[in-house]
Scaffold this motif. Structure first.
Motif, PDB file in Angstrom:
ATOM      1  N   PRO A  34       0.831  -1.209   0.000  1.00 23.91           N
ATOM      2  CA  PRO A  34       0.000   0.000   0.000  1.00 23.91           C
ATOM      3  C   PRO A  34       0.866   1.259   0.000  1.00 23.91           C
ATOM      4  CG  PRO A  34      -0.816  -1.571   1.605  1.00 23.91           C
ATOM      5  CD  PRO A  34       0.510  -2.096   1.137  1.00 23.91           C
ATOM      6  N   GLY A  35       0.474   2.213  -0.779  1.00 25.27           N
ATOM      7  CA  GLY A  35       1.228   3.460  -0.867  1.00 25.27           C
ATOM      8  C   GLY A  35       2.168   3.518  -2.044  1.00 25.27           C
ATOM      9  N   MET A  36       2.487   2.376  -2.633  1.00 25.49           N
ATOM     10  CA  MET A  36       3.347   2.367  -3.808  1.00 25.49           C
ATOM     11  C   MET A  36       2.639   3.053  -4.975  1.00 25.49           C
ATOM     12  SD  MET A  36       4.870  -0.949  -5.843  1.00 25.49           S
ATOM     13  CE  MET A  36       5.799  -0.773  -7.363  1.00 25.49           C
ATOM     14  N   GLN A  37       3.396   3.820  -5.781  1.00 24.49           N
ATOM     15  CA  GLN A  37       2.826   4.505  -6.939  1.00 24.49           C
ATOM     16  C   GLN A  37       3.609   4.150  -8.202  1.00 24.49           C
ATOM     17  OE1 GLN A  37       2.872   8.644  -5.233  1.00 24.49           O
ATOM     18  NE2 GLN A  37       0.733   8.623  -5.865  1.00 24.49           N
ATOM     19  N   ILE A  38       2.885   4.119  -9.312  1.00 21.15           N
ATOM     20  CA  ILE A  38       3.478   3.832 -10.618  1.00 21.15           C
ATOM     21  C   ILE A  38       3.122   4.970 -11.561  1.00 21.15           C
ATOM     22  CG2 ILE A  38       3.554   2.245 -12.578  1.00 21.15           C
ATOM     23  CD1 ILE A  38       2.727   0.012 -10.640  1.00 21.15           C
ATOM     24  N   ALA A  39       4.131   5.498 -12.262  1.00 23.02           N
ATOM     25  CA  ALA A  39       3.909   6.572 -13.230  1.00 23.02           C
ATOM     26  C   ALA A  39       4.457   6.153 -14.586  1.00 23.02           C
ATOM     27  CB  ALA A  39       4.582   7.859 -12.764  1.00 23.02           C
ATOM     28  N   VAL A  40       3.782   6.571 -15.639  1.00 22.83           N
ATOM     29  CA  VAL A  40       4.212   6.270 -17.009  1.00 22.83           C
ATOM     30  C   VAL A  40       4.331   7.578 -17.771  1.00 22.83           C
ATOM     31  CG1 VAL A  40       3.691   5.062 -19.159  1.00 22.83           C
ATOM     32  CG2 VAL A  40       3.058   4.030 -16.969  1.00 22.83           C
ATOM     33  N   GLY A  41       5.522   7.845 -18.311  1.00 24.46           N
ATOM     34  CA  GLY A  41       5.753   9.045 -19.099  1.00 24.46           C
ATOM     35  C   GLY A  41       6.428   8.700 -20.409  1.00 24.46           C
ATOM     36  N   GLY A  42       6.876   9.728 -21.136  1.00 24.89           N
ATOM     37  CA  GLY A  42       7.591   9.512 -22.385  1.00 24.89           C
ATOM     38  C   GLY A  42       6.691   9.448 -23.605  1.00 24.89           C
ATOM     39  N   CYS A  43       7.265   9.016 -24.722  1.00 24.56           N
ATOM     40  CA  CYS A  43       6.576   9.064 -26.015  1.00 24.56           C
ATOM     41  C   CYS A  43       5.347   8.159 -26.065  1.00 24.56           C
ATOM     42  CB  CYS A  43       7.543   8.702 -27.133  1.00 24.56           C
ATOM     43  SG  CYS A  43       8.791   9.967 -27.460  1.00 24.56           S
ATOM     44  N   LEU A  44       5.438   6.961 -25.482  1.00 25.91           N
ATOM     45  CA  LEU A  44       4.285   6.064 -25.519  1.00 25.91           C
ATOM     46  C   LEU A  44       3.136   6.622 -24.688  1.00 25.91           C
ATOM     47  CD1 LEU A  44       3.506   3.380 -26.818  1.00 25.91           C
ATOM     48  CD2 LEU A  44       4.138   2.243 -24.699  1.00 25.91           C
ATOM     49  N   ALA A  45       3.448   7.284 -23.586  1.00 23.72           N
ATOM     50  CA  ALA A  45       2.412   7.919 -22.778  1.00 23.72           C
ATOM     51  C   ALA A  45       1.760   9.060 -23.554  1.00 23.72           C
ATOM     52  CB  ALA A  45       3.009   8.440 -21.473  1.00 23.72           C
ATOM     53  N   GLN A  46       2.562   9.824 -24.280  1.00 26.83           N
ATOM     54  CA  GLN A  46       2.016  10.913 -25.092  1.00 26.83           C
ATOM     55  C   GLN A  46       1.075  10.351 -26.151  1.00 26.83           C
ATOM     56  OE1 GLN A  46       3.022  14.175 -24.496  1.00 26.83           O
ATOM     57  NE2 GLN A  46       1.754  15.099 -26.058  1.00 26.83           N
ATOM     58  N   LYS A  47       1.407   9.183 -26.692  1.00 28.93           N
ATOM     59  CA  LYS A  47       0.598   8.578 -27.750  1.00 28.93           C
ATOM     60  C   LYS A  47      -0.660   7.900 -27.218  1.00 28.93           C
ATOM     61  CE  LYS A  47       1.912   4.608 -29.638  1.00 28.93           C
ATOM     62  NZ  LYS A  47       0.760   3.675 -29.674  1.00 28.93           N
ATOM     63  N   ASP A  48      -0.516   7.096 -26.166  1.00 32.23           N
ATOM     64  CA  ASP A  48      -1.640   6.260 -25.719  1.00 32.23           C
ATOM     65  C   ASP A  48      -2.572   6.938 -24.725  1.00 32.23           C
ATOM     66  OD1 ASP A  48      -0.758   4.299 -27.342  1.00 32.23           O
ATOM     67  OD2 ASP A  48      -0.216   2.870 -25.771  1.00 32.23           O
ATOM     68  N   ARG A  49      -2.083   7.886 -23.951  1.00 32.73           N
ATOM     69  CA  ARG A  49      -2.896   8.683 -23.035  1.00 32.73           C
ATOM     70  C   ARG A  49      -3.785   7.833 -22.147  1.00 32.73           C
ATOM     71  NH1 ARG A  49      -3.638  14.355 -25.990  1.00 32.73           N
ATOM     72  NH2 ARG A  49      -1.826  14.219 -27.346  1.00 32.73           N
ATOM     73  N   ASP A  50      -5.112   7.956 -22.316  1.00 29.44           N
ATOM     74  CA  ASP A  50      -6.061   7.263 -21.438  1.00 29.44           C
ATOM     75  C   ASP A  50      -6.003   5.746 -21.581  1.00 29.44           C
ATOM     76  OD1 ASP A  50      -7.029   9.665 -20.443  1.00 29.44           O
ATOM     77  OD2 ASP A  50      -8.439   9.887 -22.098  1.00 29.44           O
ATOM     78  N   THR A  51      -5.483   5.249 -22.693  1.00 32.52           N
ATOM     79  CA  THR A  51      -5.431   3.800 -22.908  1.00 32.52           C
ATOM     80  C   THR A  51      -4.617   3.105 -21.827  1.00 32.52           C
ATOM     81  OG1 THR A  51      -5.544   4.186 -25.291  1.00 32.52           O
ATOM     82  CG2 THR A  51      -4.811   2.011 -24.575  1.00 32.52           C
ATOM     83  N   ILE A  52      -3.583   3.753 -21.334  1.00 35.82           N
ATOM     84  CA  ILE A  52      -2.712   3.125 -20.346  1.00 35.82           C
ATOM     85  C   ILE A  52      -3.477   2.797 -19.080  1.00 35.82           C
ATOM     86  CG2 ILE A  52      -0.708   3.516 -18.847  1.00 35.82           C
ATOM     87  CD1 ILE A  52       0.518   5.146 -21.167  1.00 35.82           C
ATOM     88  N   VAL A  53      -4.257   3.735 -18.582  1.00 39.05           N
ATOM     89  CA  VAL A  53      -5.003   3.512 -17.343  1.00 39.05           C
ATOM     90  C   VAL A  53      -6.124   2.492 -17.562  1.00 39.05           C
ATOM     91  CG1 VAL A  53      -6.458   4.608 -15.603  1.00 39.05           C
ATOM     92  CG2 VAL A  53      -4.411   5.765 -16.420  1.00 39.05           C
ATOM     93  N   LYS A  54      -6.661   2.448 -18.772  1.00 40.67           N
ATOM     94  CA  LYS A  54      -7.705   1.456 -19.057  1.00 40.67           C
ATOM     95  C   LYS A  54      -7.125   0.044 -19.056  1.00 40.67           C
ATOM     96  CE  LYS A  54     -10.616   4.577 -21.802  1.00 40.67           C
ATOM     97  NZ  LYS A  54     -11.101   4.902 -23.171  1.00 40.67           N
ATOM     98  N   LYS A  55      -5.937  -0.109 -19.639  1.00 42.41           N
ATOM     99  CA  LYS A  55      -5.311  -1.425 -19.707  1.00 42.41           C
ATOM    100  C   LYS A  55      -4.626  -1.798 -18.394  1.00 42.41           C
ATOM    101  CE  LYS A  55      -4.426  -1.755 -24.701  1.00 42.41           C
ATOM    102  NZ  LYS A  55      -3.383  -1.990 -25.730  1.00 42.41           N
ATOM    103  N   ALA A  56      -4.172  -0.805 -17.655  1.00 40.71           N
ATOM    104  CA  ALA A  56      -3.474  -1.052 -16.389  1.00 40.71           C
ATOM    105  C   ALA A  56      -4.011  -0.085 -15.338  1.00 40.71           C
ATOM    106  CB  ALA A  56      -1.966  -0.882 -16.569  1.00 40.71           C
TER     107      ALA A  56
END
Length: 505
Positions: free
Chosen positions: A86-108
């Motif tokens: 509990p309390g652990m956080q995960i962040a996704v940045g970079g080019c794939l994040a710029q491209k996929d946007r909301d898809t990342i949170v939907k898949k993960a």
């Protein structure tokens, strides 16, 4: 929706972070900024042997087709760890994040933060907002909010540094998604660049690499076509700066004044990474590359005339849509004529959102693989022949950290020659540190490295070595290296290649 934060977390204990970097040197440098931002916000880097970090950041690449699968596979592996912690956080940045946007949170849905290439400075704020609101934060800026150089930085090396001179790209190559993700080119003011270089040198850095998505187009945003050559010459006047490199240029913008500046500025190294992509004029036109084979070979000829010892490397794409056997033979011809010291070879990868992805005549995988293997075999032969020419030469090598995976077993150390060739040399009796200089005689050549098996001729202790020693004497955890997702020639694992491009130049 993210999991609840740990209300019992001891606020006196600083939270730890880990950054996993994939892609080109731009991403590597962005990760240095992300580290600086997190440490400025009070986080500390997780120990290399730690069970896990409180914050894990993925700095992603979107150039290759398997980038998506790689990201989601890694995120999936972290899901059980996040549930148990509990309390652990995960962040996704970079080019794939710029491209996929909301898809990342939907898949993960266990991801806490998604941020893009234009707003990396927002990461600490987004992490805190996700913690307080207990829901994922997705924030993608459409244009650059602040030039990355204005952000805090935690440099990965004490003796060598990246210096960004521009961001974005104005080219429209049909295979490349980067301009859509990084935006139009924006140049830094020359004075700001030189001030950063001078500050780095004052800290002990002795080698800098000027970075840009299309580095030699520098000046187009400020209206000076010779701005890049002027910048190289200005770097030559900075006392204490021993080595200057740059990556990656584009043949379209590679002008004679740049060649002259390289040849006439002693601390600009005799090394050039010049992306070819294809040797076929027909394919180059389909790629929307603005040069042809004759123009490319003309640049190589001029560089070699001005700097006979220059090592030239390149990027090549095999199997672009519509590529015929005749087209591929033109690529092989250009490789034979160019005599590259090294080539970073790519099998064409279809990227949604690029014009090439919808082109007819996509090449079957088996055909692409067979051509790729022929190209690799040819380049391997040329690399070995070119390296053999180094045998008998006396070179001054900058001692590197982490370049020789077998150094302990072989009782050797490793470093980079002026032309960026990797050199493994006999460990001298006296202590040498990364950043120091050694003079060695080359006794053997392999396709991807040189050996100096005799005694070291001279050792020159440097301010860069002092800086490395000072950093490693500090009680802070030794910096953990980033993962360069660069292609290699005839080897399954990524090889360190400080001056190589990402294949999108």
């Amino acid at each position: 929706m993210t999991s609840s934060s740990d209300r019992s977390h001891d606020v006196r204990s600083p939270k730890t972070y880990s950054i996993r970097t994939y892609g080109c040197q731009m991403n590597v440098h962005d990760s240095e900024r992300l580290s600086g931002l997190l440490e400025d916000a009070g986080y500390v880097r997780a120990a290399k042997d730690a069970d896990g970090a409180d914050v894990v950041v993925f700095n992603t690449c979107a150039v290759r087709e398997n980038a998506d699968n790689r990201l989601y596979g890694n995120l999936g592996q972290l899901a059980p760890q996040k549930t148990a912690r509990p309390g652990m956080q995960i962040a996704v940045g970079g080019c794939l994040a710029q491209k996929d946007r909301d898809t990342i949170v939907k898949k993960a849905p266990w991801v806490d933060v998604v941020f893009g290439t234009h707003n990396i400075g927002k990461l600490p704020v987004l992490l805190e907002r996700a913690r307080v609101q207990e829901e994922a934060q997705v924030e993608i800026a459409e244009s650059l909010e602040a030039f990355p150089s204005t952000l805090p930085t935690r440099r990965e090396s004490a003796y060598a540094a990246w210096v960004s001179i521009s961001v974005g790209c104005n080219n429209t190559c049909t295979f490349c998604i980067v301009p859509a993700l990084r935006g139009k080119e924006k140049d830094r003011r020359p004075g700001d660049i030189l001030a950063e270089v001078e500050a780095l040198v004052a800290e002990g850095v002795s080698e800098i690499t000027l970075l840009g998505q299309n580095v030699n187009a520098y000046g187009s945003d400020i209206g000076d076509r010779e701005a890049f050559s002027k910048l190289l010459r200005a770097c030559g006047k900075i006392e204490g700066l021993e080595r200057v490199r740059f990556t990656s240029p584009h043949p379209r913008d590679f002008t004679d004044d740049v060649i002259a500046a390289m040849a006439q500025t002693p601390n600009v190294m005799p090394q050039l990474h010049m992306p070819l992509q294809s040797g076929s004029d027909r394919v180059l036109k389909a790629m929307r590359r603005s040069y042809r084979q004759e123009r490319f070979l003309g640049i190589i000829e001029k560089v070699r005339a001005a700097m006979p010892d220059a090592a030239i490397s390149t990027d090549i794409i095999v199997g672009f849509p519509g590529e015929t056997e005749e087209d591929f033979e033109q690529t092989l011809h250009t490789v034979r004529e160019s005599r590259f010291a090294q080539a970073f070879t790519f099998q064409y990868s279809k990227r949604p959102g690029t014009p090439a992805a919808d082109m007819a005549d996509q090449i079957p995988k088996a055909v692409v693989q067979e051509r790729y293997e022929r190209l690799v075999a040819l380049q391997e032969e040329i690399s070995w022949e070119e390296n053999k020419k180094q045998v008998g030469r006396t070179l001054e090598v900058m001692v590197a950290e982490g370049e020789g995976r077998k150094d302990d077993a072989t009782r050797r150390l490793s470093g980079r020659a002026p032309d960026n060739r990797l050199v493994h040399f006999t460990r001298p009796d006296e202590t040498v540190r990364p950043g120091d200089m050694v003079t060695v005689d080359i006794t053997y050549a392999a396709p991807h490295h040189l050996l100096a098996e005799g005694p070291v001729q001279a050792v020159r202790r440097t301010r860069a070595g002092d800086a490395w020693e000072k950093r490693n004497a500090a009680p802070a955890e030794k910096p953990k290296g980033v993962l360069l997702g660069l292609p290699t020639i005839g080897a399954p694992a990524p090889a360190p290649a400080p001056a190589a491009g990402c294949g999108c130049d």
